[in-house]
Design a protein around this motif. Structure first.
Motif, PDB file in Angstrom:
ATOM      1  N   GLU A 106      11.396  19.560 -54.694  1.00 45.30           N
ATOM      2  CA  GLU A 106      12.482  19.120 -55.565  1.00 45.30           C
ATOM      3  C   GLU A 106      13.139  17.848 -55.020  1.00 45.30           C
ATOM      4  O   GLU A 106      13.477  16.941 -55.777  1.00 45.30           O
ATOM      5  CB  GLU A 106      13.518  20.234 -55.713  1.00 45.30           C
ATOM      6  CG  GLU A 106      14.595  19.936 -56.724  1.00 45.30           C
ATOM      7  CD  GLU A 106      14.055  19.744 -58.133  1.00 45.30           C
ATOM      8  OE1 GLU A 106      14.627  18.903 -58.853  1.00 45.30           O
ATOM      9  OE2 GLU A 106      13.066  20.399 -58.517  1.00 45.30           O
ATOM     10  N   GLU A 107      13.297  17.747 -53.709  1.00 42.38           N
ATOM     11  CA  GLU A 107      13.883  16.552 -53.094  1.00 42.38           C
ATOM     12  C   GLU A 107      12.998  15.338 -53.329  1.00 42.38           C
ATOM     13  O   GLU A 107      13.485  14.253 -53.640  1.00 42.38           O
ATOM     14  CB  GLU A 107      14.075  16.767 -51.595  1.00 42.38           C
ATOM     15  CG  GLU A 107      15.142  17.770 -51.250  1.00 42.38           C
ATOM     16  CD  GLU A 107      15.194  18.049 -49.757  1.00 42.38           C
ATOM     17  OE1 GLU A 107      14.483  17.374 -48.987  1.00 42.38           O
ATOM     18  OE2 GLU A 107      15.942  18.955 -49.363  1.00 42.38           O
ATOM     19  N   ILE A 108      11.700  15.519 -53.158  1.00 40.65           N
ATOM     20  CA  ILE A 108      10.768  14.413 -53.384  1.00 40.65           C
ATOM     21  C   ILE A 108      10.793  14.006 -54.842  1.00 40.65           C
ATOM     22  O   ILE A 108      10.808  12.807 -55.159  1.00 40.65           O
ATOM     23  CB  ILE A 108       9.345  14.810 -52.927  1.00 40.65           C
ATOM     24  CG1 ILE A 108       9.319  14.987 -51.420  1.00 40.65           C
ATOM     25  CG2 ILE A 108       8.329  13.757 -53.366  1.00 40.65           C
ATOM     26  CD1 ILE A 108       8.016  15.544 -50.884  1.00 40.65           C
ATOM     27  N   LYS A 109      10.825  14.967 -55.737  1.00 43.56           N
ATOM     28  CA  LYS A 109      10.874  14.670 -57.171  1.00 43.56           C
ATOM     29  C   LYS A 109      12.128  13.873 -57.517  1.00 43.56           C
ATOM     30  O   LYS A 109      12.061  12.907 -58.266  1.00 43.56           O
ATOM     31  CB  LYS A 109      10.826  15.963 -57.968  1.00 43.56           C
ATOM     32  CG  LYS A 109      10.800  15.750 -59.459  1.00 43.56           C
ATOM     33  CD  LYS A 109      10.741  17.054 -60.215  1.00 43.56           C
ATOM     34  CE  LYS A 109      10.798  16.760 -61.704  1.00 43.56           C
ATOM     35  NZ  LYS A 109      10.886  17.993 -62.496  1.00 43.56           N
ATOM     36  N   GLN A 110      13.263  14.261 -56.929  1.00 46.11           N
ATOM     37  CA  GLN A 110      14.509  13.534 -57.182  1.00 46.11           C
ATOM     38  C   GLN A 110      14.426  12.105 -56.675  1.00 46.11           C
ATOM     39  O   GLN A 110      14.898  11.175 -57.329  1.00 46.11           O
ATOM     40  CB  GLN A 110      15.682  14.255 -56.527  1.00 46.11           C
ATOM     41  CG  GLN A 110      16.082  15.524 -57.229  1.00 46.11           C
ATOM     42  CD  GLN A 110      17.181  16.264 -56.502  1.00 46.11           C
ATOM     43  OE1 GLN A 110      17.514  15.958 -55.357  1.00 46.11           O
ATOM     44  NE2 GLN A 110      17.762  17.263 -57.165  1.00 46.11           N
ATOM     45  N   ARG A 111      13.829  11.907 -55.510  1.00 48.78           N
ATOM     46  CA  ARG A 111      13.678  10.543 -54.970  1.00 48.78           C
ATOM     47  C   ARG A 111      12.752   9.706 -55.832  1.00 48.78           C
ATOM     48  O   ARG A 111      12.970   8.507 -56.004  1.00 48.78           O
ATOM     49  CB  ARG A 111      13.170  10.590 -53.535  1.00 48.78           C
ATOM     50  CG  ARG A 111      14.257  10.950 -52.561  1.00 48.78           C
ATOM     51  CD  ARG A 111      13.768  10.865 -51.135  1.00 48.78           C
ATOM     52  NE  ARG A 111      14.166  12.114 -50.496  1.00 48.78           N
ATOM     53  CZ  ARG A 111      13.379  12.911 -49.804  1.00 48.78           C
ATOM     54  NH1 ARG A 111      12.132  12.594 -49.604  1.00 48.78           N
ATOM     55  NH2 ARG A 111      13.840  14.014 -49.276  1.00 48.78           N
ATOM     56  N   LEU A 112      11.703  10.322 -56.353  1.00 49.55           N
ATOM     57  CA  LEU A 112      10.772   9.593 -57.213  1.00 49.55           C
ATOM     58  C   LEU A 112      11.392   9.214 -58.550  1.00 49.55           C
ATOM     59  O   LEU A 112      10.977   8.240 -59.176  1.00 49.55           O
ATOM     60  CB  LEU A 112       9.499  10.419 -57.452  1.00 49.55           C
ATOM     61  CG  LEU A 112       8.524  10.487 -56.293  1.00 49.55           C
ATOM     62  CD1 LEU A 112       7.414  11.491 -56.593  1.00 49.55           C
ATOM     63  CD2 LEU A 112       7.933   9.119 -56.008  1.00 49.55           C
ATOM     64  N   GLU A 113      12.379   9.950 -58.971  1.00 47.87           N
ATOM     65  CA  GLU A 113      13.033   9.668 -60.248  1.00 47.87           C
ATOM     66  C   GLU A 113      14.147   8.634 -60.132  1.00 47.87           C
ATOM     67  O   GLU A 113      14.674   8.192 -61.152  1.00 47.87           O
ATOM     68  CB  GLU A 113      13.586  10.964 -60.842  1.00 47.87           C
ATOM     69  CG  GLU A 113      12.496  11.916 -61.301  1.00 47.87           C
ATOM     70  CD  GLU A 113      13.025  13.255 -61.789  1.00 47.87           C
ATOM     71  OE1 GLU A 113      14.224  13.551 -61.552  1.00 47.87           O
ATOM     72  OE2 GLU A 113      12.236  13.999 -62.385  1.00 47.87           O
ATOM     73  N   LYS A 114      14.490   8.239 -58.928  1.00 44.38           N
ATOM     74  CA  LYS A 114      15.565   7.259 -58.748  1.00 44.38           C
ATOM     75  C   LYS A 114      15.113   5.889 -59.253  1.00 44.38           C
ATOM     76  O   LYS A 114      14.083   5.362 -58.849  1.00 44.38           O
ATOM     77  CB  LYS A 114      15.969   7.164 -57.276  1.00 44.38           C
ATOM     78  CG  LYS A 114      16.798   8.344 -56.809  1.00 44.38           C
ATOM     79  CD  LYS A 114      17.161   8.214 -55.350  1.00 44.38           C
ATOM     80  CE  LYS A 114      18.161   7.110 -55.160  1.00 44.38           C
ATOM     81  NZ  LYS A 114      18.638   7.017 -53.773  1.00 44.38           N
ATOM     82  N   HIS A 115      15.904   5.335 -60.126  1.00 44.19           N
ATOM     83  CA  HIS A 115      15.628   4.013 -60.695  1.00 44.19           C
ATOM     84  C   HIS A 115      15.618   2.922 -59.614  1.00 44.19           C
ATOM     85  O   HIS A 115      14.793   2.013 -59.653  1.00 44.19           O
ATOM     86  CB  HIS A 115      16.687   3.709 -61.762  1.00 44.19           C
ATOM     87  CG  HIS A 115      16.605   2.340 -62.334  1.00 44.19           C
ATOM     88  ND1 HIS A 115      15.559   1.935 -63.130  1.00 44.19           N
ATOM     89  CD2 HIS A 115      17.429   1.269 -62.207  1.00 44.19           C
ATOM     90  CE1 HIS A 115      15.758   0.673 -63.477  1.00 44.19           C
ATOM     91  NE2 HIS A 115      16.883   0.250 -62.930  1.00 44.19           N
ATOM     92  N   GLU A 116      16.508   3.042 -58.630  1.00 43.13           N
ATOM     93  CA  GLU A 116      16.615   2.029 -57.580  1.00 43.13           C
ATOM     94  C   GLU A 116      15.323   1.917 -56.757  1.00 43.13           C
ATOM     95  O   GLU A 116      14.950   0.836 -56.319  1.00 43.13           O
ATOM     96  CB  GLU A 116      17.788   2.341 -56.640  1.00 43.13           C
ATOM     97  CG  GLU A 116      19.141   2.275 -57.288  1.00 43.13           C
ATOM     98  CD  GLU A 116      19.517   3.566 -58.023  1.00 43.13           C
ATOM     99  OE1 GLU A 116      18.878   4.612 -57.770  1.00 43.13           O
ATOM    100  OE2 GLU A 116      20.428   3.517 -58.861  1.00 43.13           O
ATOM    101  N   THR A 117      14.658   3.056 -56.555  1.00 43.16           N
ATOM    102  CA  THR A 117      13.419   3.045 -55.777  1.00 43.16           C
ATOM    103  C   THR A 117      12.355   2.210 -56.471  1.00 43.16           C
ATOM    104  O   THR A 117      11.707   1.365 -55.844  1.00 43.16           O
ATOM    105  CB  THR A 117      12.902   4.490 -55.578  1.00 43.16           C
ATOM    106  OG1 THR A 117      13.911   5.250 -54.923  1.00 43.16           O
ATOM    107  CG2 THR A 117      11.625   4.503 -54.768  1.00 43.16           C
TER     108      THR A 117
END
Length: 102
Positions: free
Chosen positions: A3-14
């Motif tokens: 879930e943490e990785i999924k949230q990071r992948l969904e960040k627009h800034e990344t």
């Protein structure tokens, strides 16, 4: 963990940063040829006149600083995006580490 990785992948800034990084990798590649041109022109100037070209010397310093700025951005040592998203460098680089505790 997933879930943490999924949230990071969904960040627009990344993903925005990835696009900036691809842009600056392209600029960095082009700039290497420009450095070779500056080097050759300076060499020819010294051969023909016996003096270095002061304007070209300053441009070479600024170009080197620009490549330094690109490198620290690409390696995550800075969030400051280099030119054209900030001012063209003037002089030697500011070697402050942005993410390292001093």
């Amino acid at each position: 963990m997933k879930e943490e990785i999924k949230q990071r992948l969904e960040k627009h800034e990344t993903w925005q940063r990835v696009l900036y990084m691809l842009f600056f990798i392209f600029i960095y590649t082009i700039s290497k040829f420009l450095i070779i041109g500056v080097m050759l022109f300076q060499f020819i100037t010294i051969i023909l006149t016996g003096n270095i070209n002061e304007q070209l010397l300053k441009f070479g310093q600024n170009l080197s600083t620009y490549l330094y700025q690109i490198t620290i951005f690409l390696t995550y040592n800075s969030e400051q995006r280099p030119f054209p998203f900030s001012a063209w460098p003037d002089g030697a680089p500011n070697q402050k580490a942005y993410y390292l505790d001093e």
